[in-house]
Enzyme design. Structure first.
Site, mmCIF file in Angstrom:
data_model
loop_
_atom_site.group_PDB
_atom_site.id
_atom_site.type_symbol
_atom_site.label_atom_id
_atom_site.label_comp_id
_atom_site.label_asym_id
_atom_site.label_seq_id
_atom_site.Cartn_x
_atom_site.Cartn_y
_atom_site.Cartn_z
ATOM 1 N N SER A 300 0.790 -1.241 0.000
ATOM 2 C CA SER A 300 0.000 0.000 0.000
ATOM 3 C C SER A 300 0.816 1.282 0.000
ATOM 4 O O SER A 300 0.420 2.263 -0.627
ATOM 5 C CB SER A 300 -0.967 -0.006 1.189
ATOM 6 O OG SER A 300 -0.254 -0.218 2.406
ATOM 7 N N ASP A 489 -3.702 6.140 11.058
ATOM 8 C CA ASP A 489 -3.787 4.678 11.140
ATOM 9 C C ASP A 489 -2.463 4.045 11.564
ATOM 10 O O ASP A 489 -2.375 2.841 11.762
ATOM 11 C CB ASP A 489 -4.257 4.072 9.809
ATOM 12 C CG ASP A 489 -3.295 4.342 8.647
ATOM 13 O OD1 ASP A 489 -2.188 4.869 8.871
ATOM 14 O OD2 ASP A 489 -3.677 4.028 7.502
ATOM 15 N N HIS A 492 0.218 3.974 7.218
ATOM 16 C CA HIS A 492 0.507 4.576 5.916
ATOM 17 C C HIS A 492 1.155 5.951 6.054
ATOM 18 O O HIS A 492 0.837 6.717 6.972
ATOM 19 C CB HIS A 492 -0.785 4.690 5.094
ATOM 20 C CG HIS A 492 -1.409 3.374 4.790
ATOM 21 N ND1 HIS A 492 -2.618 2.985 5.317
ATOM 22 C CD2 HIS A 492 -0.976 2.335 4.029
ATOM 23 C CE1 HIS A 492 -2.910 1.754 4.884
ATOM 24 N NE2 HIS A 492 -1.924 1.355 4.105
#
Length: 499
Positions: A300, A489, A492
């Protein structure tokens, strides 16, 4: 009279040779005994001698338009037992090959004048005996290439692999539990060595086995999700008294099932082939094509999550990530287009993509070096290093996209790799990935720039970081993301951190 006999033989030989030149659909038959064929093979319990009963059902009878590649690499009219001169240590009988070929003609699915079968199966073999570099693997590749060369002037091509194997891998837990990964690696290697990345593969989920882990192998086979791979299930087909091999009627039914599965694959295969041809046209005719190409892969944080919150991207594009006519990206249709954020929007399609490191990297390289740059997005969020192993769907897609990217010229300069948040065991897997990628792209010194992760999904972040920072492969450099600000989070990178 003798002269007439010789003339007759000469004419017959010429007719056969002429007919074989019409072969334009070739199928590889590989695996173990149930592909080689044991239908009608009986064992004399007194003498211990096995014999074939010689019964050939109508669905398996010879057809002047069906050929087989013999052991000495000669095309001959196919007849049962197909593997008689291949699986020479065993007694061969009816297998699925002949009913498969006859069913294709009956269903008008072959779209061909003549079919060529290439028997390669050997009874009692474990999947490890088919690994790349093994005798069986090299023999199969050699026979497949020889089959194509002998009828190449007619535009013949290998249309598919029929694969039935796994019974010998049911004996140990280790073999059974590692079967899926090994099988996908095998399929990937085969496609690469035949230079056919979307080769249709029809495999058979086993109905029997030599050991206690039959269901584990079946689960692995039925769980394969590679592109252009279909699985037909042999469970429920009648077995011989040995409870291992399919009977003659079962082999006939299996051949028909294989033909049906292949027929369903044909539209997909044609569509993919047409897309590749169309892509090549676009690449060749494009006004600009990149001279320096970079592969972006991993998970990601390479795909880009900068500016993503609550499943939506805020649309903020910093100047460092702004579009530039000299920066292109290879889209999911394999067409070069002007690059803009989010770079991975049509690649990492199951997630919301935002700003990643690709555009800021390209703008910096462009400022320093000039020219036209090409970015090849391949990253997929949430993936482990195991999902990028050679033969996997992600690896195969990455290699395919990389190979397509250079068809109009240009050179792959480096791989940018950011991955590891989903892993615990890392270093050996990463080094295998780099070695395989360099081999398959035929660039033994391909530069690879990896990112030492700044976050992770588990408790072993420092172990993965240590593995990344200690990688000692030549031409592999590591940049450290530790200390870069993370989003709420804690996984990221923020938009500012990405560029």
């Amino acid at each position: 009279m003798m002269m007439l006999f010789v003339l007759l033989l000469s004419l017959a030989s010429h007719a056969s040779s002429s007919k074989e030149q019409h072969i334009n659909s070739i199928f590889i038959l590989a695996g173990q005994s149930n592909m080689a064929g044991r239908g009608g093979v009986v064992n004399n319990t007194i003498t211990g001698i096995t014999t074939w009963d010689g019964v050939v059902p109508p669905e398996c009878r010879p057809n002047p338009s069906i050929f087989r590649l013999s052991a000495n690499l000669t095309w001959v009219e196919a007849r049962e037992p197909l593997h008689a001169d291949i699986d020479v240590e065993k007694t061969n009988g009816i297998g699925p090959g002949m009913p498969f070929a006859n069913a294709l003609f009956a269903n008008r699915a072959a779209n061909t004048d003549a079919i060529g079968l290439v028997p390669c199966a050997i009874g009692g073999t474990n999947l490890r005996e088919w690994e790349r570099g093994s005798f069986l693997y090299r023999q199969m590749i050699g026979r497949a290439k020889a089959a194509s060369l002998k009828v190449n002037s007619n535009g013949a091509s290998i249309r598919g692999l029929l694969w039935y194997q796994g019974e010998s891998d049911t004996t140990t837990r280790k073999d059974a539990e590692s079967y899926k990964a090994r099988l996908e690696t095998f399929f990937g290697d085969l496609r690469l060595d035949l230079q056919y990345p979307l080769l249709p593969i029809i495999q058979v989920a086993i109905a029997s086995g030599s050991g206690p882990y039959i269901e584990t192998i079946r689960e692995a086979q039925l769980g394969v999700e590679l592109l252009n791979v279909r699985t037909v299930d042999a469970k429920g087909l009648t077995l011989e008294p040995d409870n291992l091999h399919l009977t003659t009627p079962s082999q006939v039914r299996l051949g028909e099932m294989l033909a049906d599965a292949y027929s369903q694959l044909i539209p997909s295969s044609i569509s993919n082939h047409a897309r590749i041809l169309t892509t090549q046209f676009h690449l060749v005719s494009s006004v600009a094509s990149p001279g320096s190409i970079f592969i972006l892969a991993g998970q990601s944080n390479m795909a880009g999550r900068g500016g993503v919150s609550g499943g939506k991207w805020d649309g903020n594009v910093p100047p460092e990530c702004a579009p530039n006519p000299s920066i292109l990206r290879l889209n999911d249709h394999l067409v070069w287009e002007e690059a803009h954020e989010p770079l991975h929007a049509d690649i990492d399609v199951g997630k919301t993509c935002g700003v990643g490191p690709g555009m800021s990297f390209a703008n910096e390289v462009l400022r320093a070096k000039g020219g036209v740059l090409g970015l090849v997005p391949c990253a997929v969020g949430g993936t482990s290093i195991g999902q990028w192993a050679r033969g996997s769907q992600l690896y195969t897609q990455m290699v395919r996209r990389a190979n397509e990217s250079v068809k109009a010229g240009g050179t792959i300069r480096a791989v940018l790799w950011y991955q590891g948040e989903s892993d615990t065991a890392y270093k050996a897997n990463f080094e295998r990935l780099v070695t395989a990628l360099r081999s398959d792209l035929q660039q033994p010194n391909l530069p690879v720039i990896q990112v030492a992760l700044a976050s992770g999904e588990g408790q072993f972040i420092d172990i993965v970081r240590k593995a990344q920072l200690e990688t000692t492969l030549p031409n592999v450099k590591c940049v450290d993301a530790k200390g870069l600000p993370l989003k709420p989070d804690n996984l990221h990178l923020t938009t500012m951190s990405e560029f």
